[in-house]
Design an enzyme around this catalytic site. Structure first.
Site, short mmCIF file in Angstrom:
data_model
loop_
_atom_site.label_atom_id
_atom_site.label_comp_id
_atom_site.label_asym_id
_atom_site.label_seq_id
_atom_site.Cartn_x
_atom_site.Cartn_y
_atom_site.Cartn_z
N LYS A 121 0.85 -1.19 0.00
CA LYS A 121 0.00 0.00 0.00
C LYS A 121 0.89 1.24 0.00
CE LYS A 121 -3.12 2.67 3.02
NZ LYS A 121 -4.00 2.67 4.21
N ASP B 157 -2.97 10.28 3.12
CA ASP B 157 -4.34 9.80 3.27
C ASP B 157 -5.16 10.82 4.05
OD1 ASP B 157 -6.68 8.42 3.61
OD2 ASP B 157 -5.87 6.97 5.04
N LYS C 79 -10.84 12.78 7.07
CA LYS C 79 -10.40 12.53 8.45
C LYS C 79 -10.52 13.82 9.25
CE LYS C 79 -6.97 8.91 7.62
NZ LYS C 79 -7.67 7.84 8.36
N ASP D 16 1.53 6.74 5.23
CA ASP D 16 0.59 5.74 4.73
C ASP D 16 1.10 5.02 3.47
OD1 ASP D 16 -1.76 4.59 5.62
OD2 ASP D 16 -3.05 5.74 4.27
N ASP E 20 -12.26 6.54 3.11
CA ASP E 20 -11.09 6.47 3.98
C ASP E 20 -10.59 5.03 4.14
OD1 ASP E 20 -9.09 7.41 5.58
OD2 ASP E 20 -10.35 7.73 7.35
N GLU F 284 -9.22 3.21 2.00
CA GLU F 284 -8.68 3.25 0.64
C GLU F 284 -7.51 2.28 0.42
OE1 GLU F 284 -7.64 5.07 3.01
OE2 GLU F 284 -5.47 5.01 2.74
N ARG G 262 -7.19 -0.91 1.19
CA ARG G 262 -7.69 -2.16 0.62
C ARG G 262 -8.10 -1.96 -0.84
NH1 ARG G 262 -12.38 -2.16 5.10
NH2 ARG G 262 -10.65 -1.15 6.17
#
Ligand code: BES
Ligand code: MN
Ligand code: ZN
Length: 494
Positions: free
Chosen positions: A268, A273, A280, A291, A350, A352, A354
């Site tokens: 990832k 993010d 968020k 991230d 959020d 994201e 996956r």
């Protein structure tokens, strides 16, 4: 750091700073005895004066020594002899690492190889010793005015090993520890960079640099339009609110014949993010520059494998994207068709990680992989469950679970398994698509694992949620789980 091995004992050596261990009962190892003798009893003197109790990890820096003009020493407590476990040894080495840094020691002779560690061989001991010291030597590549940039001094560490068999083992252990440290540092540098510098394109650029450094590493970067042609719409949905272009970075280390099935890492790489439209809150958003650490550690592990010339094929697919809100951004309830053909109802933008990795996993099928390990900073829920010391491991492959657990225990870059039962997976069923990207409130780490398992049906697969160990507010990115993954690969060779 420059690391040497010597078979000369302390009295025969020309050392600048000697690192000596002392047990709580004040019994002296042979190097401690030699130091004591060379300094007319200074070591015993100190022990008698009750200023040093030799508790595990207690350090005393002796800037000057009687009779020895230019030498210094670090005396480190080792606790009780029969209680010197792996954990205590790591504590001792951590204390020494900090002292080396604090007193700016650039040339040290280390005699801690003499210590016997419960249930651990000398290979492990050297790996830990070098690994921990290298880990603490790392300095953040801060963006400061060029003139004030610190240049870290070149340090030499000499390890004492008295017989040739163990010194040959030690050489291999040093090589492994340094390759892993270099891999960690590469990924730490990427993690610590601000997201305006470390963009998906920057990740691709660094991956290309790694490929240039090693003859059997290649790197291919897929643009958004190329991904579009492949149908990677779920990955692209994450990046569509961002000005930064998403990149799929495919980096291949071929250490074995091309016919051998590769080990594949899918990382990832969300370079920032914000949460997207499911924005968020302000608190803690700064953590989201880390991230992309899944992708960065996948790259670091590839580099370590290449540096060690492991006779394996190891590939990494880095799903790099920014997650931004914007007038073009994907919205909760949008339904997107993935590269696998399965449709996804995005209910929370959020969740994201996956999403970007799902299409990356489908992309991995073309390699006919031996196995695929995906990794990323997927969920806060994993941190709620396990804290920050361990990565969550999810897999339906028992053997892979054991192998990853063992590699984690050996390197102390540990994992803890969570289940992927059907009950959880069912929660992802959607009224409007093949699946949604979130479920109810509970078991969030497992839900992310279940989501990705739906894209990993065609190979052996494990999922690592490294949200906890990847970074901390004190030292920034940690480089984990490079040690775990590299050890896992090393173990595939044996
Ligand atoms: N990158 C975060 C997870 C995260 C949180 C990593 C804190 C490190 C520290 C991830 O993309 C995320 O936002 N996950 C959501 C999932 C939720 C919306 C189902 C989370 O954990 O809240
Ligand atoms: Mn998120
Ligand atoms: Zn994220």
């Amino acid at each position: 750091m420059n690391i040497k091995i010597t078979n000369k004992d302390l009295k025969a050596s020309n050392f600048q700073c000697a690192i000596i261990g002392i047990y709580e009962d004040h019994s002296l190892s042979s190097s401690a005895k030699q130091l004591d003798k060379a300094t007319s009893g200074h070591v015993k003197d100190i022990l008698q004066r009750d200023i040093f109790s030799a508790k595990a990890g207690e350090c005393l820096f002796l800037a000057s020594l009687p009779k020895l003009k230019n030498e210094s020493a670090i005396i480190v407590g080792c606790g009780k002899k029969n209680e010197l476990t792996a954990k205590v040894f790591r504590q001792i080495i951590t204390a020494v690492s900090k002292a080396l840094k604090q007193y700016k020691i650039s040339n040290a002779h280390c005699y801690l190889t003499e210590l016997g560690v419960k249930d651990c061989d000398s290979h492990w001991q050297v790996r830990q010793l070098v690994g921990i010291i290298e880990h603490h030597r790392y300095e953040i590549n801060a963006q400061r005015k060029a003139t004030s940039k610190k240049k870290s001094s070149n340090t030499t560490l000499t390890l004492y090993s008295d017989d040739t068999k163990t010194s040959k083992q030690a050489k291999q252990a040093i090589r492994e520890a340094q390759a892993i440290a270099n891999g960690e540092n590469l990924s730490r540098d990427l993690g610590n960079l601000p997201s305006n510098i470390c963009t998906p394109s920057y990740m691709a650029k660094i991956a290309k640099q790694v490929a240039k450094k090693y003859p059997n590493v290649t790197c291919q970067v897929l643009s958004e339009s190329e991904m579009r042609k492949l149908g990677m719409n779920v990955l692209l949905a994450v990046s569509q609110g961002a000005k930064e272009e998403a990149k799929l970075v495919v980096i291949k280390y071929n250490g074995a014949s091309k016919s051998k099935a590769p080990y594949v890492l899918a990382g990832k790489g969300v370079t920032f993010d914000t949460g997207g439209i499911s924005l968020k809150s302000n608190a803690g958003m700064q953590e989201m520059k880390y991230d992309m650490c899944g992708a960065a550690t996948a790259l670091g592990s590839i580099q370590a494998a290449a540096e060690l010339e492991l006779p394996l094929n190891v590939y990494a697919v880095l799903a790099c994207s920014e997650n931004m809100p914007g007038d073009n951004a994907v919205k909760p309830t949008d339904v997107i068709t993935s590269m696998s053909g399965q449709t996804v109802e995005i209910l929370n933008t959020d969740a994201e990680g996956r999403l970007v990795v799902s299409d990356a996993l489908t992309y991995c099928e073309r390699f006919k992989p031996e196995l695929v390990i995906d990794l990323g900073t997927y969920t806060g829920a994993c941190m709620v469950a396990l804290g920050s010391y361990v990565s969550g491991l999810m897999t339906n492959d028992e053997e892979l679970a054991t192998e990853l657990t063992n590699a984690g225990n050996y390197t102390w870059d540990r994992v803890w398994r969570l289940p992927l039962w059907e009950e959880y997976d069912k929660e992802l069923d959607s009224e409007f698509a093949d699946m949604k990207n979130i479920a109810g409130r509970w078991g969030g780490a497992i839900i992310a694992g279940c989501f990705l398992s739906r894209f990993a049906k065609n190979f052996r697969w494990a999922h690592l949620d490294m949200a906890g160990p990847s970074a901390n507010s004190k030292g920034g990115a940690t480089g984990r789980p490079v040690p775990l993954l590299t050890q896992f690969l090393i173990n595939q060779v044996r």
